[in-house]
Design an enzyme around this catalytic site. Structure first.
Site, PDB file in Angstrom:
ATOM      1  N   ARG A  20      24.073 105.069  60.223  1.00 43.99           N
ATOM      2  CA  ARG A  20      23.583 103.794  59.727  1.00 43.99           C
ATOM      3  C   ARG A  20      23.075 103.970  58.292  1.00 43.99           C
ATOM      4  O   ARG A  20      22.818 105.083  57.839  1.00 43.99           O
ATOM      5  CB  ARG A  20      22.476 103.262  60.625  1.00 43.99           C
ATOM      6  CG  ARG A  20      22.951 102.826  62.003  1.00 43.99           C
ATOM      7  CD  ARG A  20      21.770 102.498  62.907  1.00 43.99           C
ATOM      8  NE  ARG A  20      20.891 101.490  62.314  1.00 43.99           N
ATOM      9  CZ  ARG A  20      19.626 101.290  62.680  1.00 43.99           C
ATOM     10  NH1 ARG A  20      19.065 102.066  63.605  1.00 43.99           N
ATOM     11  NH2 ARG A  20      18.907 100.348  62.102  1.00 43.99           N
ATOM     12  N   SER A  22      20.209 102.767  56.885  1.00 46.70           N
ATOM     13  CA  SER A  22      18.768 102.741  56.629  1.00 46.70           C
ATOM     14  C   SER A  22      18.284 104.093  56.116  1.00 46.70           C
ATOM     15  O   SER A  22      18.917 105.135  56.343  1.00 46.70           O
ATOM     16  CB  SER A  22      18.010 102.385  57.911  1.00 46.70           C
ATOM     17  OG  SER A  22      18.055 103.459  58.836  1.00 46.70           O
ATOM     18  N   LYS A  90      16.911 107.021  71.534  1.00 46.98           N
ATOM     19  CA  LYS A  90      16.291 105.873  72.200  1.00 46.98           C
ATOM     20  C   LYS A  90      17.067 104.589  71.942  1.00 46.98           C
ATOM     21  O   LYS A  90      16.897 103.607  72.673  1.00 46.98           O
ATOM     22  CB  LYS A  90      14.835 105.714  71.772  1.00 46.98           C
ATOM     23  CG  LYS A  90      14.613 105.267  70.337  1.00 46.98           C
ATOM     24  CD  LYS A  90      13.125 105.180  70.017  1.00 46.98           C
ATOM     25  CE  LYS A  90      12.867 104.740  68.580  1.00 46.98           C
ATOM     26  NZ  LYS A  90      13.303 103.352  68.321  1.00 46.98           N
ATOM     27  N   ASP A  91      17.909 104.558  70.911  1.00 49.52           N
ATOM     28  CA  ASP A  91      18.706 103.376  70.595  1.00 49.52           C
ATOM     29  C   ASP A  91      20.093 103.419  71.221  1.00 49.52           C
ATOM     30  O   ASP A  91      20.886 102.500  71.022  1.00 49.52           O
ATOM     31  CB  ASP A  91      18.864 103.227  69.070  1.00 49.52           C
ATOM     32  CG  ASP A  91      17.550 102.950  68.365  1.00 49.52           C
ATOM     33  OD1 ASP A  91      16.663 102.340  69.000  1.00 49.52           O
ATOM     34  OD2 ASP A  91      17.409 103.329  67.195  1.00 49.52           O
ATOM     35  N   THR A 134       5.246  94.404  66.360  1.00 47.48           N
ATOM     36  CA  THR A 134       6.221  95.190  67.110  1.00 47.48           C
ATOM     37  C   THR A 134       7.181  94.238  67.809  1.00 47.48           C
ATOM     38  O   THR A 134       6.769  93.169  68.266  1.00 47.48           O
ATOM     39  CB  THR A 134       5.571  96.119  68.146  1.00 47.48           C
ATOM     40  OG1 THR A 134       6.603  96.789  68.879  1.00 47.48           O
ATOM     41  CG2 THR A 134       4.709  95.343  69.133  1.00 47.48           C
ATOM     42  N   ARG A 138       8.156  97.086  75.516  1.00 47.27           N
ATOM     43  CA  ARG A 138       7.293  98.152  76.020  1.00 47.27           C
ATOM     44  C   ARG A 138       6.011  98.248  75.205  1.00 47.27           C
ATOM     45  O   ARG A 138       4.898  98.295  75.749  1.00 47.27           O
ATOM     46  CB  ARG A 138       8.034  99.493  75.970  1.00 47.27           C
ATOM     47  CG  ARG A 138       7.200 100.620  76.510  1.00 47.27           C
ATOM     48  CD  ARG A 138       7.209 101.906  75.780  1.00 47.27           C
ATOM     49  NE  ARG A 138       7.933 102.114  74.597  1.00 47.27           N
ATOM     50  CZ  ARG A 138       7.385 102.654  73.510  1.00 47.27           C
ATOM     51  NH1 ARG A 138       6.106 102.950  73.475  1.00 47.27           N
ATOM     52  NH2 ARG A 138       8.108 102.886  72.445  1.00 47.27           N
ATOM     53  N   ARG A 139       6.141  98.261  73.884  1.00 53.74           N
ATOM     54  CA  ARG A 139       4.959  98.369  73.040  1.00 53.74           C
ATOM     55  C   ARG A 139       4.071  97.135  73.154  1.00 53.74           C
ATOM     56  O   ARG A 139       2.830  97.241  73.123  1.00 53.74           O
ATOM     57  CB  ARG A 139       5.374  98.603  71.588  1.00 53.74           C
ATOM     58  CG  ARG A 139       5.927 100.006  71.330  1.00 53.74           C
ATOM     59  CD  ARG A 139       6.531 100.117  69.948  1.00 53.74           C
ATOM     60  NE  ARG A 139       6.930 101.493  69.648  1.00 53.74           N
ATOM     61  CZ  ARG A 139       7.822 101.831  68.718  1.00 53.74           C
ATOM     62  NH1 ARG A 139       8.422 100.880  68.003  1.00 53.74           N
ATOM     63  NH2 ARG A 139       8.124 103.095  68.505  1.00 53.74           N
ATOM     64  N   ARG A 156      10.887  92.987  62.832  1.00 52.56           N
ATOM     65  CA  ARG A 156      12.124  93.708  62.543  1.00 52.56           C
ATOM     66  C   ARG A 156      12.037  94.239  61.118  1.00 52.56           C
ATOM     67  O   ARG A 156      11.132  93.953  60.375  1.00 52.56           O
ATOM     68  CB  ARG A 156      13.339  92.778  62.676  1.00 52.56           C
ATOM     69  CG  ARG A 156      13.655  92.313  64.082  1.00 52.56           C
ATOM     70  CD  ARG A 156      14.195  93.409  64.967  1.00 52.56           C
ATOM     71  NE  ARG A 156      15.259  94.185  64.340  1.00 52.56           N
ATOM     72  CZ  ARG A 156      16.530  93.793  64.239  1.00 52.56           C
ATOM     73  NH1 ARG A 156      16.908  92.629  64.718  1.00 52.56           N
ATOM     74  NH2 ARG A 156      17.436  94.566  63.663  1.00 52.56           N
ATOM     75  N   ASN A 158      13.115  97.573  58.096  1.00 50.43           N
ATOM     76  CA  ASN A 158      12.985  99.016  57.936  1.00 50.43           C
ATOM     77  C   ASN A 158      11.516  99.420  57.891  1.00 50.43           C
ATOM     78  O   ASN A 158      10.608  98.579  57.887  1.00 50.43           O
ATOM     79  CB  ASN A 158      13.736  99.501  56.694  1.00 50.43           C
ATOM     80  CG  ASN A 158      13.232  98.858  55.407  1.00 50.43           C
ATOM     81  OD1 ASN A 158      12.059  98.540  55.272  1.00 50.43           O
ATOM     82  ND2 ASN A 158      14.122  98.673  54.453  1.00 50.43           N
ATOM     83  N   ARG A 162       7.970  97.101  57.122  1.00 51.40           N
ATOM     84  CA  ARG A 162       6.943  96.937  58.158  1.00 51.40           C
ATOM     85  C   ARG A 162       5.581  97.388  57.647  1.00 51.40           C
ATOM     86  O   ARG A 162       4.567  96.736  57.873  1.00 51.40           O
ATOM     87  CB  ARG A 162       7.330  97.726  59.404  1.00 51.40           C
ATOM     88  CG  ARG A 162       8.625  97.253  60.046  1.00 51.40           C
ATOM     89  CD  ARG A 162       8.922  98.012  61.318  1.00 51.40           C
ATOM     90  NE  ARG A 162      10.262  97.722  61.812  1.00 51.40           N
ATOM     91  CZ  ARG A 162      10.643  97.817  63.074  1.00 51.40           C
ATOM     92  NH1 ARG A 162       9.782  98.206  63.997  1.00 51.40           N
ATOM     93  NH2 ARG A 162      11.882  97.542  63.444  1.00 51.40           N
ATOM     94  N   CYS A 258      18.185  97.738  78.273  1.00 54.32           N
ATOM     95  CA  CYS A 258      17.429  98.552  77.334  1.00 54.32           C
ATOM     96  C   CYS A 258      16.135  97.902  76.866  1.00 54.32           C
ATOM     97  O   CYS A 258      15.272  98.573  76.326  1.00 54.32           O
ATOM     98  CB  CYS A 258      18.296  98.872  76.119  1.00 54.32           C
ATOM     99  SG  CYS A 258      18.718  97.408  75.156  1.00 54.32           S
TER     100      CYS A 258
END
Length: 356
Positions: A20, A22, A90-91, A134, A138-139, A156, A158, A162, A258
């Site tokens: 990616r 980023s 995790k993604d 977030t 989950r968070r 959302r 990068n 944030r 997910c």
């Protein structure tokens, strides 16, 4: 796939690593590239690829979560535009297509989350109404457990964007992965991306994280050249693969997609696998958790193992004796026990198309 990668540049010199665009993806792919250059003796170049997750600003819960980051990269690999991919594990959806294989999972970085604030106030001490950024279900659930007075704001973008929202006072805190900050240089002599902001590391006992968090997955074609697979095997870390295999098996066994508000963290201690898994209600603080310790097969642990192509969670040997297969069975068992305790009532239904 029929040999597209087998005829690619991996055999003639340069290895092309799809990633990616980023800054974080480039940083972690660059780390893998250096390790692969050392293992293979070949030059590795990064091939930037744009995914839907990089261009669609909608909430991840609305556009499909994990797959939005992986699909475009996998399509580029299958078209022969690159020889391998690096994902944040995790993604990555738990299902890996038969044409592909996770050829290496390097040693995991810090699996914890970090709460970033302007002044270092801990999450549980922030005043009521403070805005926490977030987009992770989950968070969000964990924030409400830690401090029910806080409000969460979908987020959302990068890492820099944030953090800027905290620095500018738009948000009081954001929750990020410690591994990502570390790969971007946080904690270094210049402070890395945090600048003057402060971070609170959230302990895994009370704040377990997403399956695979902190780990990278190096994916290539199932029929990739043997010399490329051999070089990638040198990057694989057995203990990390065992642990994340168990974590991802918990997610797989819950069959909730997910974006489920769940956490799973595992660690190998000697010949014992320890897992903490929790399923959360979205907002009211209710949760169902399980902590287990299971012995792994000492006959094969630390003696090397073979993982066949195409498995999304590690290996499944014919006789089931290898530690990767044992870890997957343990993870699925944890999921089953959570469901028996009522976890299904806290989980969203899977998407109609069956995708993560």
């Amino acid at each position: 796939m029929t040999g597209a990668v087998a005829s690619s540049s991996a055999l003639t010199g340069t290895i092309r690593l799809g990633t990616r665009r980023s800054a974080l993806a480039q940083a972690q792919s660059g780390q893998v590239a250096k390790a692969l250059e050392h293992a293979s003796g070949r030059r590795v170049e990064l091939v930037p690829i744009t995914s839907e997750g990089d261009t669609n600003r909608a909430s991840l819960s609305e556009i499909g979560g994990q797959g939005v980051f992986a699909t475009a990269l996998r399509e580029a690999l299958l078209r022969g535009e690159c020889d391998l991919l690096v994902h944040s594990l995790k993604d990555l959806p738990t299902h890996v297509p038969a044409e592909l294989t996770i050829a290496a999972i390097p040693a995991r970085a810090d699996a914890r989350d970090v709460a970033i604030t302007r002044d270092g106030i801990a999450l549980h001490e922030l005043k009521g109404g403070s805005a926490i950024g977030t987009g992770s279900p989950r968070r969000i659930a964990q924030v409400h457990v830690r401090n029910p007075r806080l409000r969460t704001v979908d987020l959302r973008g990068n890492v820099d964007s944030r953090l800027k929202r905290v620095a500018d006072g738009e948000l009081d805190a954001v929750i990020l992965a410690a591994a990502g900050l570390g790969r971007l240089g946080a904690g270094g002599p210049d402070g890395g991306p945090l600048g003057d902001l402060q971070g609170e590391l959230l302990g895994l006992a009370e704040w377990p994280t997403a399956p695979g968090q902190g780990a990278l997955a190096v994916e290539t074609a199932a029929d990739a050249p043997a010399d490329l697979l051999q070089a990638l095997a040198a990057l694989d870390d057995e203990a990390t693969r065992i642990a994340v295999t168990a974590e991802r098996a918990v997610l797989e066994g819950l069959d909730a997609g997910c974006q489920a508000p769940m956490a799973a963290h595992a660690v190998v201690e000697g010949d014992v696998l320890r897992i903490r898994a929790v399923v959360y209600a979205p907002h009211d603080g209710w949760r169902i958790g399980l902590d287990i310790a299971e012995a792994l097969d000492t006959r094969t642990l630390h003696e090397g193992y073979i993982h066949p192509n195409g498995s999304g969670n590690g290996a499944d040997s014919a006789d089931g004796a290898d530690p990767i297969s044992a870890a997957r069975r343990i993870g699925l068992s944890v999921a089953h026990r959570l469901l028996e305790r009522g976890a299904a009532d806290l989980l969203p239904l899977p998407s109609p198309d069956g995708h993560d």
